[in-house]
Design an enzyme around this catalytic site. Sequence first.
Site, PDB file in Angstrom:
ATOM      1  N   SER A  41       5.283 -13.950   0.843  1.00 26.88           N
ATOM      2  CA  SER A  41       5.264 -15.310   1.383  1.00 26.88           C
ATOM      3  C   SER A  41       4.124 -16.111   0.778  1.00 26.88           C
ATOM      4  O   SER A  41       4.019 -17.303   1.008  1.00 26.88           O
ATOM      5  CB  SER A  41       5.128 -15.257   2.901  1.00 26.88           C
ATOM      6  OG  SER A  41       3.910 -14.615   3.231  1.00 26.88           O
ATOM      7  N   ALA A  46      15.452  -8.637  -2.844  1.00 26.03           N
ATOM      8  CA  ALA A  46      14.780  -8.125  -4.043  1.00 26.03           C
ATOM      9  C   ALA A  46      15.644  -7.122  -4.815  1.00 26.03           C
ATOM     10  O   ALA A  46      15.745  -7.205  -6.039  1.00 26.03           O
ATOM     11  CB  ALA A  46      13.450  -7.486  -3.649  1.00 26.03           C
ATOM     12  N   CYS A  70     -17.293  16.017   9.004  1.00 24.89           N
ATOM     13  CA  CYS A  70     -18.628  15.586   9.435  1.00 24.89           C
ATOM     14  C   CYS A  70     -18.590  14.900  10.802  1.00 24.89           C
ATOM     15  O   CYS A  70     -19.625  14.535  11.341  1.00 24.89           O
ATOM     16  CB  CYS A  70     -19.257  14.654   8.393  1.00 24.89           C
ATOM     17  SG  CYS A  70     -18.639  12.960   8.487  1.00 24.89           S
ATOM     18  N   VAL A 124       0.838  -1.209   0.000  1.00 28.94           N
ATOM     19  CA  VAL A 124       0.000   0.000   0.000  1.00 28.94           C
ATOM     20  C   VAL A 124       0.872   1.259   0.000  1.00 28.94           C
ATOM     21  O   VAL A 124       0.369   2.360   0.167  1.00 28.94           O
ATOM     22  CB  VAL A 124      -0.942  -0.004   1.240  1.00 28.94           C
ATOM     23  CG1 VAL A 124      -1.893  -1.193   1.177  1.00 28.94           C
ATOM     24  CG2 VAL A 124      -0.159  -0.013   2.558  1.00 28.94           C
ATOM     25  N   CYS A 154     -13.586   8.827   4.797  1.00 29.53           N
ATOM     26  CA  CYS A 154     -14.453   8.953   5.966  1.00 29.53           C
ATOM     27  C   CYS A 154     -15.338   7.712   6.082  1.00 29.53           C
ATOM     28  O   CYS A 154     -15.825   7.202   5.075  1.00 29.53           O
ATOM     29  CB  CYS A 154     -15.311  10.211   5.816  1.00 29.53           C
ATOM     30  SG  CYS A 154     -16.490  10.397   7.168  1.00 29.53           S
ATOM     31  N   CYS A 186     -19.232   9.713   5.710  1.00 30.29           N
ATOM     32  CA  CYS A 186     -19.648  10.342   4.441  1.00 30.29           C
ATOM     33  C   CYS A 186     -18.688   9.891   3.330  1.00 30.29           C
ATOM     34  O   CYS A 186     -17.893   8.993   3.508  1.00 30.29           O
ATOM     35  CB  CYS A 186     -19.697  11.863   4.565  1.00 30.29           C
ATOM     36  SG  CYS A 186     -18.084  12.670   4.620  1.00 30.29           S
ATOM     37  N   GLU A 218      13.957 -16.287   1.368  1.00 26.71           N
ATOM     38  CA  GLU A 218      13.480 -17.506   2.028  1.00 26.71           C
ATOM     39  C   GLU A 218      12.563 -18.285   1.089  1.00 26.71           C
ATOM     40  O   GLU A 218      11.840 -17.678   0.302  1.00 26.71           O
ATOM     41  CB  GLU A 218      12.618 -17.150   3.252  1.00 26.71           C
ATOM     42  CG  GLU A 218      13.245 -16.200   4.239  1.00 26.71           C
ATOM     43  CD  GLU A 218      14.297 -16.875   5.084  1.00 26.71           C
ATOM     44  OE1 GLU A 218      14.256 -18.116   5.214  1.00 26.71           O
ATOM     45  OE2 GLU A 218      15.181 -16.153   5.595  1.00 26.71           O
ATOM     46  N   HIS A 233      -4.415  -4.466  -2.473  1.00 28.44           N
ATOM     47  CA  HIS A 233      -4.872  -4.211  -1.101  1.00 28.44           C
ATOM     48  C   HIS A 233      -5.114  -2.728  -0.837  1.00 28.44           C
ATOM     49  O   HIS A 233      -5.093  -2.297   0.313  1.00 28.44           O
ATOM     50  CB  HIS A 233      -3.864  -4.780  -0.087  1.00 28.44           C
ATOM     51  CG  HIS A 233      -3.849  -6.284  -0.055  1.00 28.44           C
ATOM     52  ND1 HIS A 233      -2.794  -7.019   0.428  1.00 28.44           N
ATOM     53  CD2 HIS A 233      -4.776  -7.190  -0.451  1.00 28.44           C
ATOM     54  CE1 HIS A 233      -3.069  -8.322   0.320  1.00 28.44           C
ATOM     55  NE2 HIS A 233      -4.266  -8.438  -0.221  1.00 28.44           N
TER      56      HIS A 233
END
Length: 248
Positions: free
Chosen positions: A190, A233, A151, A104, A128, A131, A216, A120
Amino acid sequence: MDDLIERAARDLAGAKNVAALTGAGISVESNIPPFRGKGGLWEKVDPMEYAHIEAFRRDPGKVWEVLIKGMKDVIDQARPNAAHLGLARLEKLKRLQTIITQNVDGLHQMAGSSDVIEFHGSFAWQCCTRCERRVPTRKLDLDRIPPLCRCGGVLRPECVFFGEMIAPEHLARSQRIASQCEIMLVIGTSATVSPASYIPLISKESGAKVIEINPEPTALTGSVSDYLIAGKAGETTSQIVAQLERLI
Ligand code: NAD
Ligand code: ZN
């Protein structure tokens, strides 16, 4: 390992339709710790418990305090690493079309990749719970926890919590891409969180080659994946890209 890097570069050189599935591990070298692995923040608490939507509904202030505030600090500081940049380079070389990421953190886009499915969701926006209003995360006022909308509703990240559904359009497109690609690169995951964990399986069953990069072995190793390049990586991806550039 050098043999496997050479093999991956050759496989990519000969492919036209390549996809990647990435997980928390690809951002470890950008100093974002994974949930399950070793490292900092998450060792003190059980993020799986706090990352569940029921925990958020029960006590949003606690989840903001324990998990989300820390994530914001970590993601704010993070920059793409050699793996994110390597995948963006693969796109330029026409050896990667789409990245399906479980992350994310927005680092693939920051690195220059143009077709990223945020399976994800994204931490870049808060919405919110009462709203329709959305607020960019960088503009949040965290003097008050949990942060509130105008709000009075509680704000939450536009991420998929455990116990929530994946956006149907993301799921459908990811499944289609997984079933059509010739190579699925699986980096830093994983493969234990479903339904993301099914994506490499769909590729395998559709006849694609599945290549893993992970220090791994994972749930895919030795069964779903054709081979595992057992390395971090960043350095692994950049070595593959360098070798590929020599070949094409
Ligand atoms: P995960 O279960 O996929 O585990 C992380 C994987 O990364 C492990 O297999 C580990 O061996 C591997 N890894 C560790 N260091 C690596 C490196 N340098 N290079 C390559 N691989 C490496 O992920 P998780 O942490 O359990 O996360 C669960 C969910 O939460 C996922 O959806 C994940 O994407 C999300 N999450 C996202 C972020 C982010 O946005 N950066 C951070 C934490 C968790
Ligand atoms: Zn509101």
